[in-house]
Design a protein around this motif. Sequence first.
Motif, mmCIF file in Angstrom:
data_model
loop_
_atom_site.group_PDB
_atom_site.id
_atom_site.type_symbol
_atom_site.label_atom_id
_atom_site.label_comp_id
_atom_site.label_asym_id
_atom_site.label_seq_id
_atom_site.Cartn_x
_atom_site.Cartn_y
_atom_site.Cartn_z
ATOM 1 N N LEU A 229 -6.242 -11.798 4.272
ATOM 2 C CA LEU A 229 -5.063 -10.831 4.069
ATOM 3 C C LEU A 229 -3.992 -11.343 4.899
ATOM 4 N N HIS B 130 0.691 -1.216 0.133
ATOM 5 C CA HIS B 130 -0.206 0.043 -0.022
ATOM 6 C C HIS B 130 0.831 1.131 0.012
ATOM 7 N N LEU C 80 -11.091 -3.209 0.629
ATOM 8 C CA LEU C 80 -10.167 -4.345 0.417
ATOM 9 C C LEU C 80 -10.615 -5.216 1.663
ATOM 10 N N ASP C 81 -11.297 -5.203 2.764
ATOM 11 C CA ASP C 81 -11.871 -6.043 3.558
ATOM 12 C C ASP C 81 -13.040 -6.615 3.253
ATOM 13 N N LEU D 19 -9.368 0.461 2.430
ATOM 14 C CA LEU D 19 -9.119 -0.520 3.433
ATOM 15 C C LEU D 19 -10.343 -1.225 3.696
ATOM 16 N N ASP E 138 -7.377 6.386 2.190
ATOM 17 C CA ASP E 138 -6.745 5.105 2.591
ATOM 18 C C ASP E 138 -7.641 4.204 3.334
#
Lengths: 319, 319
Positions: free
Chosen positions: A111, A85, A100-101, A97, A93
């Motif tokens: 992850l 990242h 992404l989660d 996230l 950011d």
Amino acid sequence: MTGEAAFIHALRAIATAPAARRLADDAAVLRIGGEALVLTMDTVVEGVHYLPNDPPQDVAWKLVAVNVSDLSAKGATPAGCLYSHALGASAWDTAFLAGLDEACRRFAIPLLGGDTVRMPDGAPRSFSLTALGTGAKGCPVPSRTAARPGDRVWVSGTIGDAGLGLKAALGDLDGDASALTALLARYRRPAPEPRLGVALAPLVHAMMDVSDGLMVDASRMAEASAVGVTLDVGAVPLSAAFRAVAGEVLEVRLAAMAAGDDYELLFTAPLENTARILEAASTLNRQVTAIGTIEAGAGLSLHHEGAALPLPERLGYQH
Amino acid sequence: MTGEAAFIHALRAIATAPAARRLADDAAVLRIGGEALVLTMDTVVEGVHYLPNDPPQDVAWKLVAVNVSDLSAKGATPAGCLYSHALGASAWDTAFLAGLDEACRRFAIPLLGGDTVRMPDGAPRSFSLTALGTGAKGCPVPSRTAARPGDRVWVSGTIGDAGLGLKAALGDLDGDASALTALLARYRRPAPEPRLGVALAPLVHAMMDVSDGLMVDASRMAEASAVGVTLDVGAVPLSAAFRAVAGEVLEVRLAAMAAGDDYELLFTAPLENTARILEAASTLNRQVTAIGTIEAGAGLSLHHEGAALPLPERLGYQH
């Protein structure tokens, strides 16, 4: 040879381990403790692969999804990912996230690690993700190189939606609002289904994902397998949303077949596996459609309504 | 909390799989088919981790070496790597590939795949590498968290060379030419030895690599293990090249212990393993030195010539 093509040529001279599959497949395949470990890595760059004003959640989702698509194309079950990242504005950011989660949960790909780096002020940022998965038991990990004359050619899902979704994102597409929303979602949040890749792995000869355009990817598979491929333009599956917005005349179909970002599976299989392929897809509530045939020869051919069709100038995204 | 610390805190909330080791170790450890797969990823950014005029071969070498150092610290044998390359000038890229190839051969870590991306014009470039390895048989993969009171603290190789090498690279260091060359090589071409990590894995309690400075890394190990660590400043091993250029007075020793880029192994072990540790290192022609002890308590303490020494303000590179 372009600079990039020359560079990849030089890379191939280094990556001589069989596990690298000559850097010509969707993923590497490494034997570890009796398992086939499938490995892939993709990077997205601000201003190249996404725009600074794209929703950060979606940028993250897509980064996970395109890697999962590679695993799925090799019949692999996701096992984990690492990502790097490049730090930016804190709100961006944090939203990244969250996406992404969400994607890691959706695709069941935990992850495991990675790196966090600072960029020089104002520099465009990039994000790299490495995904690993384990190959389906009891069959080889499908490659792009194993299509055989007589195979039927199949594709999962529908084609061209993400291409229209990109137009919608750019404000270049009019039409029914719910259809536009559906197409935009296909562009921003691709949804590969690794369980379909796992179910198909024992039934196929060759398999890859469609990411740069159905035509260009089919021609790459034909080249890798040293065979010819003929696609029936009229058989290519279009979604209801696609048809509602763009119709389905020949030129629209050809545009769909050249559009990128589908993240569907393209695979070939012997005719006798037809019933099992349809059953595997049906069990997962996924669509698969026979769209062509593999024959001795070379390159891509198109047929439409029983007649040969000249290839359009552009087959998809060329690296 | 800084932006980066807050971000890593948020990442930890996502990376809850045990294999992620809370993102607090050198690497992730995933069980695959009865093997312990060790996974790490590092990124270098132009203008942050290297300078545009650094030799590209060395930038590539170091990218491979720092990842191999993480594998070595977990007692893992390199199995392969994937990397993402941001295309730039063709001559630079070609030289980078030569260094990458050289490092992959030296560390026996085959290149398996990755990605190649274009950057917007003039953007600083970044390179990410994911390395994987297999854990040593018959023992757990060493973590940072297992140091125990009564352990002896050890370090491999010599400390502080790369810190002086950086000064040499910046033209800020005078001295004997061959010593400067040796120090510069330690900075530009770190040379971890995974076979040492493999040999030590069954003998240690805790192990990690020294990358940000011996003192800061030792204090991180103490914190992760919930113990105290005392280092004997006079015992810290300095190379002949280091001593030739900088001497070894106390302040020079403390500077060495705060300098980064050593890529040596820091480990703790029970006293009774001393002979086997020395033998393992000797077999590989590598130096290991006992430099301190673990005790009940917390944090880092320093001793010098039998007396306690106050901690310097700077312990190393703080993220």
